[in-house]
Design a protein around this motif. Structure first.
Motif, PDB file in Angstrom:
ATOM      1  N   LYS A 172     -54.029   0.578  33.206  1.00  0.00           N
ATOM      2  CA  LYS A 172     -54.645  -0.701  32.848  1.00  0.00           C
ATOM      3  C   LYS A 172     -56.129  -0.656  33.216  1.00  0.00           C
ATOM      4  O   LYS A 172     -56.481  -0.308  34.355  1.00  0.00           O
ATOM      5  CB  LYS A 172     -53.947  -1.853  33.587  1.00  0.00           C
ATOM      6  CG  LYS A 172     -54.613  -3.213  33.432  1.00  0.00           C
ATOM      7  CD  LYS A 172     -54.524  -3.746  32.011  1.00  0.00           C
ATOM      8  CE  LYS A 172     -55.108  -5.158  31.876  1.00  0.00           C
ATOM      9  NZ  LYS A 172     -55.053  -5.656  30.497  1.00  0.00           N
ATOM     10  N   THR A 173     -56.993  -1.001  32.260  1.00  0.00           N
ATOM     11  CA  THR A 173     -58.435  -1.026  32.500  1.00  0.00           C
ATOM     12  C   THR A 173     -58.905  -2.461  32.647  1.00  0.00           C
ATOM     13  O   THR A 173     -58.652  -3.300  31.771  1.00  0.00           O
ATOM     14  CB  THR A 173     -59.190  -0.347  31.353  1.00  0.00           C
ATOM     15  OG1 THR A 173     -58.743   1.012  31.225  1.00  0.00           O
ATOM     16  CG2 THR A 173     -60.692  -0.351  31.606  1.00  0.00           C
ATOM     17  N   ILE A 174     -59.557  -2.743  33.775  1.00  0.00           N
ATOM     18  CA  ILE A 174     -60.125  -4.077  34.037  1.00  0.00           C
ATOM     19  C   ILE A 174     -61.580  -3.849  34.459  1.00  0.00           C
ATOM     20  O   ILE A 174     -61.865  -3.463  35.595  1.00  0.00           O
ATOM     21  CB  ILE A 174     -59.353  -4.819  35.137  1.00  0.00           C
ATOM     22  CG1 ILE A 174     -57.871  -4.946  34.782  1.00  0.00           C
ATOM     23  CG2 ILE A 174     -59.971  -6.195  35.384  1.00  0.00           C
ATOM     24  CD1 ILE A 174     -57.046  -5.581  35.882  1.00  0.00           C
ATOM     25  N   GLY A 175     -62.496  -4.108  33.535  1.00  0.00           N
ATOM     26  CA  GLY A 175     -63.907  -3.910  33.840  1.00  0.00           C
ATOM     27  C   GLY A 175     -64.190  -2.469  34.220  1.00  0.00           C
ATOM     28  O   GLY A 175     -63.898  -1.535  33.460  1.00  0.00           O
ATOM     29  N   ARG A 176     -64.724  -2.267  35.422  1.00  0.00           N
ATOM     30  CA  ARG A 176     -65.047  -0.926  35.886  1.00  0.00           C
ATOM     31  C   ARG A 176     -63.883  -0.267  36.628  1.00  0.00           C
ATOM     32  O   ARG A 176     -64.027   0.817  37.187  1.00  0.00           O
ATOM     33  CB  ARG A 176     -66.275  -0.981  36.806  1.00  0.00           C
ATOM     34  CG  ARG A 176     -67.573  -1.331  36.075  1.00  0.00           C
ATOM     35  CD  ARG A 176     -68.742  -1.353  37.032  1.00  0.00           C
ATOM     36  NE  ARG A 176     -68.638  -2.440  38.012  1.00  0.00           N
ATOM     37  CZ  ARG A 176     -69.427  -2.554  39.086  1.00  0.00           C
ATOM     38  NH1 ARG A 176     -70.340  -1.633  39.329  1.00  0.00           N
ATOM     39  NH2 ARG A 176     -69.288  -3.577  39.911  1.00  0.00           N
ATOM     40  N   HIS A 177     -62.733  -0.921  36.638  1.00  0.00           N
ATOM     41  CA  HIS A 177     -61.553  -0.402  37.317  1.00  0.00           C
ATOM     42  C   HIS A 177     -60.537   0.129  36.304  1.00  0.00           C
ATOM     43  O   HIS A 177     -60.157  -0.589  35.368  1.00  0.00           O
ATOM     44  CB  HIS A 177     -60.888  -1.487  38.167  1.00  0.00           C
ATOM     45  CG  HIS A 177     -61.758  -2.008  39.273  1.00  0.00           C
ATOM     46  ND1 HIS A 177     -61.742  -1.487  40.532  1.00  0.00           N
ATOM     47  CD2 HIS A 177     -62.676  -3.018  39.267  1.00  0.00           C
ATOM     48  CE1 HIS A 177     -62.607  -2.137  41.296  1.00  0.00           C
ATOM     49  NE2 HIS A 177     -63.188  -3.084  40.548  1.00  0.00           N
ATOM     50  N   THR A 178     -60.112   1.361  36.516  1.00  0.00           N
ATOM     51  CA  THR A 178     -58.993   1.905  35.753  1.00  0.00           C
ATOM     52  C   THR A 178     -57.822   2.045  36.721  1.00  0.00           C
ATOM     53  O   THR A 178     -57.845   2.868  37.643  1.00  0.00           O
ATOM     54  CB  THR A 178     -59.347   3.272  35.142  1.00  0.00           C
ATOM     55  OG1 THR A 178     -60.457   3.121  34.263  1.00  0.00           O
ATOM     56  CG2 THR A 178     -58.166   3.839  34.364  1.00  0.00           C
TER      57      THR A 178
END
Length: 875
Positions: A172-178
């Motif tokens: 799951k990708t949330i902004g700059r977080h994978t």
């Protein structure tokens, strides 16, 4: 087979050399289906079936290569097996920022090892005892030929496994977080029939039957005169000792693994990325479906059984007579509840969490950028079943030794004293009246101190490794990168055996106690009903620090290559199970030799360099286009058939160079004179066998003084000041061939490690010409040979500094290469042709030096060059 070197004395060296034939037949079939149901769903299925049949002639045990007998009964090895593997994968896209993979795998593996003689009852054909009617050749050993035995080591064993795996991996990708998360569930069912060792019997002709009785023995001692007698004479006369093992049947083990993980790959800025994660996993302890596992209660000296003796008999794991004999000795049994352990005898570990930490930082931008990477992780792993059941299979009461060896004394000897065959006329002749030398009804080997117990520590932590690394990478030219890396590894909770009830050697017993040896096996410090008692503990560790340099050129301009250099320092104190890494009880050492603290004793005995890992190694591989064909340097204007024939060829290969170590032998106990490595500077001619063989002197191993540049049958070309690193306590003198045996009281002891022990003062001394031990009727001491002094570990009692040392051996390298091309057949079919060369330069390679320091040119270290050609059609 008939000797190929009939002039060589087989008592001295090999008199037969020939091909070691290895016939292999391998088949693999694979079916794969891929289907995309929609833009969001894609599935693939793959099934593979493989078979393997192998037949190895001229096979021996412990790395030896011994000729197969012409009837195929002995020294022929025949492993076979098959595998089935299935995989189903479903990839689903939930949204542009969320997707996952569901993976299910099933594998089934069957492997059987055994002798090439198949199901023949060879022992019975030879008139030898075989109380279990086992269909495998009985080992026949100590026949007087130092380079040959009838002992393939081809014990029947079967491994059958079924493994189910389910993996769920989500991203799951949330902004700059994978974010990566998911889990695993695995179930495994193992059917393991451990080595059926010596079920068909074991005949040993090292019986002293033709040795001379030493008239200087102390009262109650029955030793032979050193350097008298011949095992070969015992063999031809048919005077042997006999034994057979009762082996337990298969382990039916059900185990499982469950794991969950979460990781955040956080892009802090365009230059820096962090990796932060954690993994939890649970590996279940051993769990036998038929409840036939055995354990032990240290506090009560009782064997712990999951089920009753009657049920173990029904399962075939226990022979009734052996169980009854153990009970008569006083062996006690408990249930798991009485011992205070779980039903499967081992406590589970539910709290194994593994951190994952990492980063990547771009140091410089531009055309030739550079990156710094680093990471740390902990990795748990389940135990090898073979490393613990390889010894547990011999534990009381599921195993016992049926034995007929009067030399052992006690109940096995007619007069209760040691070395009876040295002092008597044999009544059993092998092959004539030996069929019933041992039987199930007379388990005479079940005696005090003869039982064996090996059990798992109920509180065993999970084995794991901590790993960390730091890497610097830089592009130094177009498509070319340089990588510098440091990698560290620390292993912990590694399994090893702790031995708590060992009988000392006669030498250690006498010096420690001031008493003559007690006949039989009644000298154990913990329990005198049982024999060896060994716990499988998780106390070992390992360390490795490596520095790596890699130069890589990605495929461009018609070539690609990789070159690696690795400098590694690897040390360990466990990890090899029943093959090594034992911690022995202090009573087998002389006073003060072994630390009393367990951890210090473990370090003293076992922590040493892992010589299987090279200190220096270089590896390389490459692929390149040959300059032939249209647009190339040669045949650049070729068209049509000519271009199809000469163009498009590629050349590839790989190779490795690595350093090696040799270990000092520990069979001698004289003065330690230091090790000198010559590095093949001295060419020698070794004529000790009667057949002169060319070689080179690598180091100053032990060569008897009367063989140093002396005729007959000496070693020629040795330095004039040649001094062995160590000699026997009573070395062979240079003038040995001119000595009158009747005039020299030491003549019978030259080349031996005989000593004199004064029981009253608990002291010992080396034998000399005027030693009281040599006087007629002398009773002041006790004579020993090197075999009685020797201890089964690297540190010997005479010179601890001379062993557990590793010195540079000859380096080794090899290279393979391939020539290949793919031809187009229309638009839908392709034909690939390969010509592969293994050991492309046909290098013999340099063997490791022998204990005498000589590298022979009679044997190659590398296999000869092999060429294979392959056609692969795909459409």
């Amino acid at each position: 087979p008939v000797p190929t070197f009939p002039d060589v004395n087989p008592f001295v060296d090999n008199n037969w050399y020939g091909l070691g034939t290895d016939n292999q037949n391998q088949n693999t079939s694979t079916l794969r289906l891929d289907h995309q149901f929609s833009q969001k769903d894609q599935v693939f299925f793959r099934y593979t079936h493989g078979t393997n049949v192998d037949l190895v002639y001229n096979n021996g045990i412990n790395g030896n290569t011994w000729p197969s007998t012409t009837d195929g009964f002995f020294n022929v090895y025949a492993p076979t097996g098959h595998t089935d593997d299935g995989v189903v994968s479903w990839t689903h896209t939930y949204s542009p920022t969320f997707f996952g993979e569901t993976l299910f795998t099933y594998s089934r593996d069957y492997h059987i090892e055994g002798p090439g003689s198949g199901i023949q009852n060879i022992a019975s054909q030879l008139g030898l005892p075989n109380p279990f009617n086992a269909a495998q050749p009985p080992p026949i050993v100590d026949i007087g030929l130092p380079n040959f035995n009838y002992e393939c080591g081809c014990f029947l064993n079967i491994a059958r496994a079924k493994v189910w795996d389910w993996h769920e991996n989500l991203t799951k990708t949330i902004g700059r977080h994978t974010l990566q998360f998911g889990g695993t569930i695995q179930y495994e069912h193992d059917y393991t029939l451990p080595d059926q060792q010596y079920t068909s019997g074991y005949e040993d002709f090292g019986t002293l039957a033709t040795s001379l009785y030493d008239t200087h023995n102390a009262p109650g001692s029955y030793n032979p005169t050193p350097n008298t007698g011949s095992d070969a004479a015992n063999f031809y006369l048919g005077v042997a000792s006999y034994l057979a093992y009762a082996n337990r049947q298969a382990y039916l083990n059900y185990v499982s693994e469950k794991a969950l993980y979460f990781q955040d790959n956080f892009r802090v800025n365009p230059r820096l990325t962090l990796n932060l994660g954690v993994r939890w996993e649970y590996n279940s302890p051993a769990n036998l479906s038929d409840k036939s596992l055995t354990g032990f209660d240290y506090n009560t000296h009782a064997v712990v059984l999951q089920t009753s003796i009657d049920n173990l008999v029904r399962l075939g794991d226990v022979v009734p007579q052996i169980a009854a004999d153990y009970a008569a000795l006083g062996v006690k049994y408990e249930t798991p509840a009485q011992a205070g352990v779980p039903a499967n005898l081992v406590h589970p570990n539910y709290h194994d969490f593994s951190p994952r930490l990492g980063f990547a930082y771009r140091l410089t931008e531009g055309q030739h950028y550079s990156v710094l990477r680093g990471g740390y992780g902990r990795y748990y792993y389940p135990d090898s079943l073979r490393l613990w059941n390889g010894d547990n299979q011999f534990s009381v009461p599921v195993s016992g030794t049926l034995q007929n060896d009067p030399n052992l004394g006690g109940v096995l000897s007619p007069d209760g004293n040691l070395n009876y065959l040295l002092r008597s006329v044999p009544t059993i002749i092998a092959g004539q009246n030996s069929q019933n030398a041992i039987s199930l009804d007379q388990a005479v080997g079940i005696a005090p101190g003869k039982g064996y117990v090996a059990w798992l520590d109920p509180h065993s932590p999970s084995s794991h490794a901590d790993m960390w690394n730091l890497t610097y990478e830089k592009e130094i030219a177009t498509s070319t990168a340089l990588s510098l890396k440091y990698v560290g590894t620390h292993g912990a909770n590694m399994p090893q055996y702790y031995s708590i009830n060992d009988a000392p050697s006669d030498f250690a017993w006498m010096v420690n106690t001031g008493q003559a040896p007690i006949p039989g096996y009644l000298e154990q410090p913990y329990d005198q009903v049982l024999g060896q008692v060994q716990q499988y503990r998780k106390t070992g560790w390992s360390n490795d620090n490596s520095f790596q340099v890699e130069l890589q050129h990605q495929y461009s301009k018609a070539y690609a290559f990789q070159v690696f250099y690795v400098f590694s320092n690897a040390f360990r104190a466990a990890g090899d199970g029943w093959r090594a890494d034992y911690v022995w009880s202090p009573n087998v050492f002389l006073p003060g030799m072994l630390p009393s603290d367990y951890q210090k004793a473990d370090r003293y005995l076992n922590y040493q360099r892992d010589t299987s890992i090279p200190k220096h190694s270089v590896k390389w591989n490459w692929v390149g286009d040959l300059p032939f064909g249209r647009g190339k340097r040669f045949g650049g204007n070729a068209h049509g058939f000519l271009n199809a024939l000469i163009g498009g060829w590629q050349f590839a290969g790989d190779g490795a160079w690595y350093s090696r170590y040799f270990n000092l032998p520990t069979g001698n106990y004289g003065d330690f004179n230091g090790v000198q490595v010559y590095d093949k500077k001295n060419s020698v001619l070794d004529c000790r066998s009667g057949q002169c063989v060319a070689g080179s002197l690598w180091w100053n191993g032990y060569i008897a003084a009367n063989k140093v540049n002396q005729s007959p049958n000496g070693v020629y070309g040795l330095p004039s000041n040649y001094t062995p690193f160590q000699t026997p306590l009573i070395p062979v003198p240079a003038n040995y061939n001119q000595i009158d045996p009747n005039q020299d009281p030491l003549f019978a002891y030259y080349g031996s490690n005989s000593v004199c022990v004064n029981l009253a003062s608990k002291t010992y001394q080396t034998l000399t010409a005027n030693s009281p031990c040599l006087a007629t009727g002398g009773t002041l001491g006790y004579q020993l040979t090197g075999a009685e002094i020797g201890l089964p570990w690297p540190k010997n009692i005479w010179n601890p500094q001379s062993s557990n040392k590793h010195f540079p051996g000859p380096n080794e390298w090899n290279m393979d290469a391939s020539l290949f091309k793919e031809f187009s057949i229309g638009e839908r079919a392709r034909l690939r042709f390969n010509m592969d060369f293994f050991n492309v330069f046909n290098r013999p390679g340099t063997t490791m030096p022998s204990s005498s320091g000589i590298i022979t040119k009679q044997v190659s270290d590398n296999l000869p060059r092999v060429m294979q050609m392959t056609l692969r059609l795909s459409w």
